[in-house]
Design an enzyme around this catalytic site. Structure first.
Site, PDB file in Angstrom:
ATOM      1  N   CYS A   2       0.795  -1.070   0.037  1.00 47.98           N
ATOM      2  CA  CYS A   2      -0.089   0.038  -0.176  1.00 47.98           C
ATOM      3  C   CYS A   2       0.842   1.170   0.071  1.00 47.98           C
ATOM      4  CB  CYS A   2      -0.944   0.117   1.187  1.00 47.98           C
ATOM      5  SG  CYS A   2      -1.824  -1.537   1.657  1.00 47.98           S
ATOM      6  N   ARG A  13       4.467   1.113  -5.907  1.00 47.93           N
ATOM      7  CA  ARG A  13       4.636   0.004  -4.869  1.00 47.93           C
ATOM      8  C   ARG A  13       3.688  -1.087  -5.278  1.00 47.93           C
ATOM      9  NH1 ARG A  13       6.714   2.069  -0.307  1.00 47.93           N
ATOM     10  NH2 ARG A  13       5.200   0.777   0.983  1.00 47.93           N
ATOM     11  N   TRP A  38      -2.958  -2.266  -1.774  1.00 50.58           N
ATOM     12  CA  TRP A  38      -2.574  -3.708  -2.093  1.00 50.58           C
ATOM     13  C   TRP A  38      -3.159  -4.888  -1.234  1.00 50.58           C
ATOM     14  CZ3 TRP A  38       0.490  -8.047  -0.802  1.00 50.58           C
ATOM     15  CH2 TRP A  38       0.905  -8.913  -1.842  1.00 50.58           C
ATOM     16  N   ASN A  60      -1.509   0.889   6.008  1.00 53.96           N
ATOM     17  CA  ASN A  60      -0.502  -0.072   5.118  1.00 53.96           C
ATOM     18  C   ASN A  60      -0.090  -0.778   6.507  1.00 53.96           C
ATOM     19  OD1 ASN A  60       1.433  -1.505   3.680  1.00 53.96           O
ATOM     20  ND2 ASN A  60       3.019   0.018   3.676  1.00 53.96           N
ATOM     21  N   GLY A  61      -0.333  -2.386   5.920  1.00 51.91           N
ATOM     22  CA  GLY A  61       0.085  -3.335   6.861  1.00 51.91           C
ATOM     23  C   GLY A  61      -1.053  -4.164   7.461  1.00 51.91           C
ATOM     24  N   GLU A 108      19.513 -15.040 -10.180  1.00 49.42           N
ATOM     25  CA  GLU A 108      19.027 -13.572 -10.549  1.00 49.42           C
ATOM     26  C   GLU A 108      18.407 -13.456 -11.832  1.00 49.42           C
ATOM     27  OE1 GLU A 108      18.134 -11.436  -8.699  1.00 49.42           O
ATOM     28  OE2 GLU A 108      18.070  -9.703 -10.087  1.00 49.42           O
ATOM     29  N   LYS A 126      14.545 -12.474 -13.037  1.00 48.01           N
ATOM     30  CA  LYS A 126      14.226 -11.116 -13.810  1.00 48.01           C
ATOM     31  C   LYS A 126      13.231 -11.782 -14.608  1.00 48.01           C
ATOM     32  CE  LYS A 126      15.251  -8.380 -11.885  1.00 48.01           C
ATOM     33  NZ  LYS A 126      15.558  -8.843 -10.357  1.00 48.01           N
ATOM     34  N   GLU A 185       9.791 -12.821 -13.267  1.00 45.62           N
ATOM     35  CA  GLU A 185       8.909 -11.452 -12.752  1.00 45.62           C
ATOM     36  C   GLU A 185       8.152 -10.557 -13.772  1.00 45.62           C
ATOM     37  OE1 GLU A 185      12.266  -9.510 -10.463  1.00 45.62           O
ATOM     38  OE2 GLU A 185      10.775  -9.166  -8.981  1.00 45.62           O
ATOM     39  N   HIS A 244      21.679 -34.306 -12.726  1.00 51.01           N
ATOM     40  CA  HIS A 244      20.941 -35.028 -11.534  1.00 51.01           C
ATOM     41  C   HIS A 244      19.400 -34.975 -11.618  1.00 51.01           C
ATOM     42  CE1 HIS A 244      24.610 -35.785  -9.434  1.00 51.01           C
ATOM     43  NE2 HIS A 244      25.163 -34.697  -9.905  1.00 51.01           N
ATOM     44  N   LYS A 282       6.690  -3.575  -4.970  1.00 56.50           N
ATOM     45  CA  LYS A 282       8.157  -3.030  -4.786  1.00 56.50           C
ATOM     46  C   LYS A 282       9.000  -3.537  -3.403  1.00 56.50           C
ATOM     47  CE  LYS A 282      12.095  -1.320  -5.969  1.00 56.50           C
ATOM     48  NZ  LYS A 282      13.028  -2.007  -6.748  1.00 56.50           N
TER      49      LYS A 282
END
Ligand code: AGP
Length: 603
Positions: free
Chosen positions: A2, A27, A75, A101-102, A482, A486, A489, A505, A598
């Site tokens: 949020c 965000r 959010w 927010n939370g 990484e 990327k 996402e 394996h 974010k």
């Protein structure tokens, strides 16, 4: 997560709040709303599901009148994505409005108490208990708005940043407890005040910020006669009656940092900024680096703790600490850290790495470590963030705000800082500084239009695939992880990273004709990783090589000059660009991928 923005000043609040909401979009959110107090002392409130601009086109957010108000991007956590669940939420008596927010972890008990007292609820959210609790305390205990709010905040369990506004007294109260909230103080002659989840929300109007700490409650009041606006900060946990003094600091950022400029998206802008940001990250205070290096040497057990891309940076660093300084460091995913609690002692050092400094898993890990008496060093981008406030020492990335949801410039900045620590630990600090300086030219070429166009050709080919393999060995295994993140996402294509040696394996069973496989090659790993490439190729795979020299078996090659221990910093850049190009081809917004935020500030 949020986004929160609040304003009181001499101008219309709606345009300031509307602009602030747009600067908070990165965000991640699914609905938004604004409430102002008009000159007749009434609330004017509009909220809806959807993007800020679309809501404005439907409801005209700018015709809300009044010079004081609060606004929110939601959010969804508790309650679906609906208009009723959007913030702000208002008390039953329509006198108190709240944005939050939370998570209110004990909201069910609080809601049951309020229902038993005759309160009703419009939404499914946890947030809606907050304004009604304030109303309850004001009515039942004859408390004023400030005292009733303090009592309400003390009854909330969980992390939150919350802003309340009282219609009658035109007072705004903001409180921070584990989620981000920062105070903006306008120029003296303008006499305006701001609260926001993040500085870009009001950066256009002031660079004067007060970083709030957990437990802080800020009260904005307007003198009824002089109309002068002022603020005071208290400890809502009631530990001090007297106001708390916190310094006003001027941020070095300017608006260009928080706008796209000539770029189509923040993600591309921030990829391109790496020419400078890697150098800024490397330009640390030598004494500070030496001091932290000594803390590492003195510790009995060192943990690197992070999430997501920051975790990949830590994993990469672990290889470097071993190779350069023969130093064993434990790298642990933040959300798994509690499994290692038995190893934590006062002599243990925990290095927490987080771009935002607000990732709840990292904050939880650090709090666990502090309970055991551990020393905490943090590596953070956002000054004044929660993580910096609970750390004993902090190294700043100096990358400027990273607006895109995807971590790009801050990932390579983290690698730069961690590399410096590894070189310093090996007694080769100056060498590390010089080697990082050497990267400038490589990064400049990698982010240039010619390279970007070549990568676009690859993206066009890969965009039709459902699966992409990524292979690497040593620190380039972390780079492979990484790279896969990327791609996942922002293109939503399933990309999976493997340590080259793990291919046989099991994973090789998935290779079929045309399976794309990205291979990171370095001088140290060329022999072994190429045998992996041949194993994939002989089964029909399409090999994309990233490294210093083209190899005949590569079907596509992206040249990244060898930079030895610093290969992970440069090798990821072509994949950042690939991920960006894939998003565009597939019609996704690179800055706001679906379902992502974010900063993950709720568990
Ligand atoms: C990276 O592209 C993602 N946005 C995500 O994995 C991110 O790295 C992770 O959430 C950690 O964020 P932090 O660095 O702010 O703690």
């Amino acid at each position: 997560m949020c986004g929160i923005i609040a304003y009181t000043g001499g101008e219309d609040a709606a345009p300031v709040l509307f602009e602030g909401l747009k600067r908070l979009e990165y965000r991640g959110y699914d609905s938004a709303g604004i409430v102002t107090i008009n000159d007749s002392g009434e609330f004017e409130l509009k909220k809806q599901v959807g993007k800020v601009q679309d809501i404005h086109n439907e409801l005209n957010l700018l015709d809300l009148s009044g010079s004081i108000g609060i606004a929110h991007t939601r959010w969804a956590t508790h309650g679906g994505v609906t208009q009723k669940n959007a913030h702000p939420h208002v008390s039953n008596n329509s006198e108190i409005a709240v944005i939050h927010n939370g998570i209110v972890e004990n909201y069910k008990e609080l809601k049951a108490l309020l229902v038993s007292k005759g309160f009703h609820f419009e939404s499914e959210t946890d947030t809606e208990v907050i304004p009604n609790l304030v109303e309850y305390w004001m009515d039942s205990k004859h408390l004023n708005f400030i005292d009733a709010t303090m009592k309400t905040l003390q009854s909330l369990e969980g992390n939150f940043a919350v802003v309340l506004i009282d219609r009658d007294t035109r007072t705004i109260i903001g409180a921070k407890n584990g989620s981000p909230l920062v105070l903006g103080v306008g120029e003296r002659k303008k006499n305006e005040l701001f609260l926001a989840s993040d500085i870009p929300a009001f950066l256009e109007r002031t660079k004067n910020v007060v970083y709030l700490y957990d437990g802080d409650m800020v009260v904005f009041e307007t003198d009824p006669s002089s109309k002068k606006r002022s603020y005071q900060i208290f400890d809502f946990r009631g530990r001090t009656e007297r106001p708390i003094i916190r310094p006003i600091q001027s941020v070095s950022w300017n608006l260009s940092h928080a706008t796209k400029g000539d770029f189509d998206h923040f993600m591309l802008k921030e990829i391109a900024e790496q020419v400078e940001t890697i150098q800024k990250a490397a330009a640390q205070d030598p004494e500070h680096i030496q001091n932290i290096t000594q803390s590492i040497r003195n510790a009995k057990g060192v943990f690197l703790v992070a999430s997501g891309s920051s975790y990949h940076a830590c994993l990469s660093a672990g290889y470097l600490f071993a190779k350069l300084a023969s130093f064993h460091i434990n790298t642990v995913i933040a959300s798994e850290f509690s499994q290692y609690e038995s190893f934590l002692k006062p002599e243990t050092l925990v290095i927490a790495v987080s771009q935002s400094g607000e990732t709840i898993d990292v904050l939880d890990a650090v709090k666990t470590a502090k309970e055991k008496g551990c020393q905490i060093v943090s590596i953070v981008n956002v000054v004044g963030s929660s993580l910096t406030q609970i750390s004993h020492k902090t190294l700043l990335l100096n990358s400027g705000p990273e607006i895109s949801v995807l971590s790009t410039k801050t990932y390579t900045a983290q690698l730069a800082v961690l590399s410096l620590l590894a070189y310093s630990l090996a007694g080769r600090y100056e060498e590390g500084v010089q080697k990082l300086k050497f990267l400038w030219n490589i990064v400049y070429n990698l982010t240039a239009a010619t390279t970007r166009n070549k990568i676009k050709e690859l993206a066009t080919r890969l965009a039709t695939h459902d699966h992409i393999f990524v292979l690497g060995r040593g620190p380039l295994y972390a780079t492979a992880l990484e790279a896969a993140l990327k791609i996942k996402e922002v293109s939503y294509i399933h990309a999976e990273a493997f340590a080259g040696g793990e291919l046989k394996h099991g994973p090789i069973a998935m290779v079929k004709k045309g399976t794309p496989c990205i291979i990171f090659v370095s001088r140290d790993t060329v022999k072994t990783i190429l045998s992996n490439a041949m194993e994939v190729k002989s089964r029909g795979g399409y090999i994309i090589g990233i490294g210093p020299e083209p190899i005949e078996s590569f079907d596509f090659f992206i040249k990244v000059p060898e930079s030895n221990s610093l290969n992970p910093i440069c090798d990821i850049i072509p994949i950042q660009i690939l991920a960006y190009q894939l998003a565009l081809i597939l019609g996704h917004d690179p800055d706001k991928p679906r379902n992502l935020a974010k900063s993950v500030t709720v568990r």
